[in-house]
Design an enzyme around this catalytic site. Structure first.
Site, short mmCIF file in Angstrom:
data_model
loop_
_atom_site.label_atom_id
_atom_site.label_comp_id
_atom_site.label_asym_id
_atom_site.label_seq_id
_atom_site.Cartn_x
_atom_site.Cartn_y
_atom_site.Cartn_z
N SER A 86 -3.62 1.61 0.04
CA SER A 86 -3.27 1.37 1.44
C SER A 86 -3.21 2.69 2.20
O SER A 86 -3.28 3.77 1.61
CB SER A 86 -1.91 0.65 1.55
OG SER A 86 -0.85 1.55 1.24
N SER A 108 4.13 2.09 7.39
CA SER A 108 4.57 2.29 6.01
C SER A 108 5.74 1.38 5.70
O SER A 108 6.73 1.35 6.43
CB SER A 108 4.97 3.76 5.80
OG SER A 108 5.54 3.95 4.52
N SER A 138 -0.63 3.88 3.94
CA SER A 138 0.75 4.25 4.29
C SER A 138 1.03 5.74 4.11
O SER A 138 2.00 6.25 4.66
CB SER A 138 1.74 3.45 3.44
OG SER A 138 1.68 3.84 2.08
N LYS A 173 5.32 7.20 -2.08
CA LYS A 173 5.89 7.65 -0.81
C LYS A 173 6.37 9.09 -0.96
O LYS A 173 6.36 9.66 -2.05
CB LYS A 173 7.08 6.76 -0.38
CG LYS A 173 6.79 5.27 -0.33
CD LYS A 173 5.82 4.89 0.77
CE LYS A 173 5.53 3.38 0.75
NZ LYS A 173 4.49 3.00 1.74
#
Length: 276
Positions: free
Chosen positions: A89, A235, A91, A146
């Site tokens: 993705s 996100s 994010s 993250k």
């Protein structure tokens, strides 16, 4: 990043092939040897084809013995040293693009047993600014990636697209992409150079997307971490589902080694390099 419980599958296959290898080494190989010796003692001129058949390993045993050392090596490397992941993705844009293949240092935050994730040796802790892979709280089969923003005990505030840690505004200055590159998302996208701990990295803000649901104040509890994506307005992170417990840590993302967004395109090395 969904793992489909690959660690459990790998451990299971290693156990089965390992048990078959041990069984053959200590039991079956001796039986084959004795069968050959009995046959040779019974006949004056042993048939080489019969001797070969009596002494030959069954196909499944031969296969198990062949793949066991390779799978064991993969298990050790994947569980305790380094593991590859693919970014699914956007994010973490612009730091990581969709289709980036990354290498994760599995021993950066402690050596853990495969499948259970139990820590057996403490080798370090996440630092502010690390790009971290972890199992999503409540969904242990799904790996997320993250950036570590808040450490245990920190007070985090995110308001009007500005990040504050323990009451201090995090430095984030407007910057531009290199000539010839374009920022995906349209004219409302803004690129910032942000400094978190020792890491200086890029983040994206969509000025046309208020996204008030992402604002708030959080106190990071002991043994937990607060994480956010570098693509701040797109996100799914701690602002929405909470903190990452220490037990869910997988490792530190350290290197991009290939970019391959889809099967219809050829892989390339355009993003290769250390992850900041």
């Amino acid at each position: 990043m969904t793992d489909l419980n690959f660690p459990l599958i790998l451990v299971s296959v290693v156990c089965v092939t390992g048990m078959l290898t041990l069984l053959d080494t200590f039991v079956l190989a001796g039986r084959r040897k004795r069968a050959v010796e009995r046959y040779q003692a019974l006949v004056g001129a042993p048939d080489s084809a019969v001797v070969d058949r009596l002494g030959r390993q069954p196909a499944f045993i031969e296969s198990a013995r062949s793949v066991f050392p390779v799978l064991l090596l993969v298990l050790v490397l994947r569980s305790f040293l380094y593991e590859p992941f693919q970014i699914p993705s956007g994010s973490m844009e612009p730091t990581l693009d969709i289709g980036d293949f990354i290498l994760v240092d599995k021993h950066a935050y402690g050596l853990r047993l495969p499948v259970t994730g139990t820590k057996v040796l403490d080798t370090g802790k996440p630092e502010r600014g690390d790009v971290m892979v972890f199992r999503q709280p409540g969904h242990p089969q799904t790996n997320f990636i993250k950036r570590v923003v808040g450490l245990p005990g920190d007070r985090i505030t995110y308001r009007q697209k500005t990040l504050y840690i323990n009451g201090e505004r995090v430095v984030a200055e407007p910057t531009e992409l290199p000539p010839g590159e374009h920022l995906a998302g349209g004219e409302d996208m803004r690129l910032l150079s942000e400094k978190l701990g020792k890491a200086t990295h890029l983040v994206k803000n969509d000025m046309g997307l208020p996204n008030h649901q992402a604002e708030g104040r959080w106190q990071v509890p002991p043994g937990h971490y607060f994480v956010m994506g570098d693509n701040r307005d797109r996100s799914n992170d701690s602002r929405f589902w909470g903190f990452v417990p220490e037990a869910n840590l997988v490792g530190k993302a350290i290197y991009i080694w290939m970019h391959w967004p889809c099967w219809g395109q050829l892989p390339d090395l355009r993003n290769n390099g250390s992850i900041q």
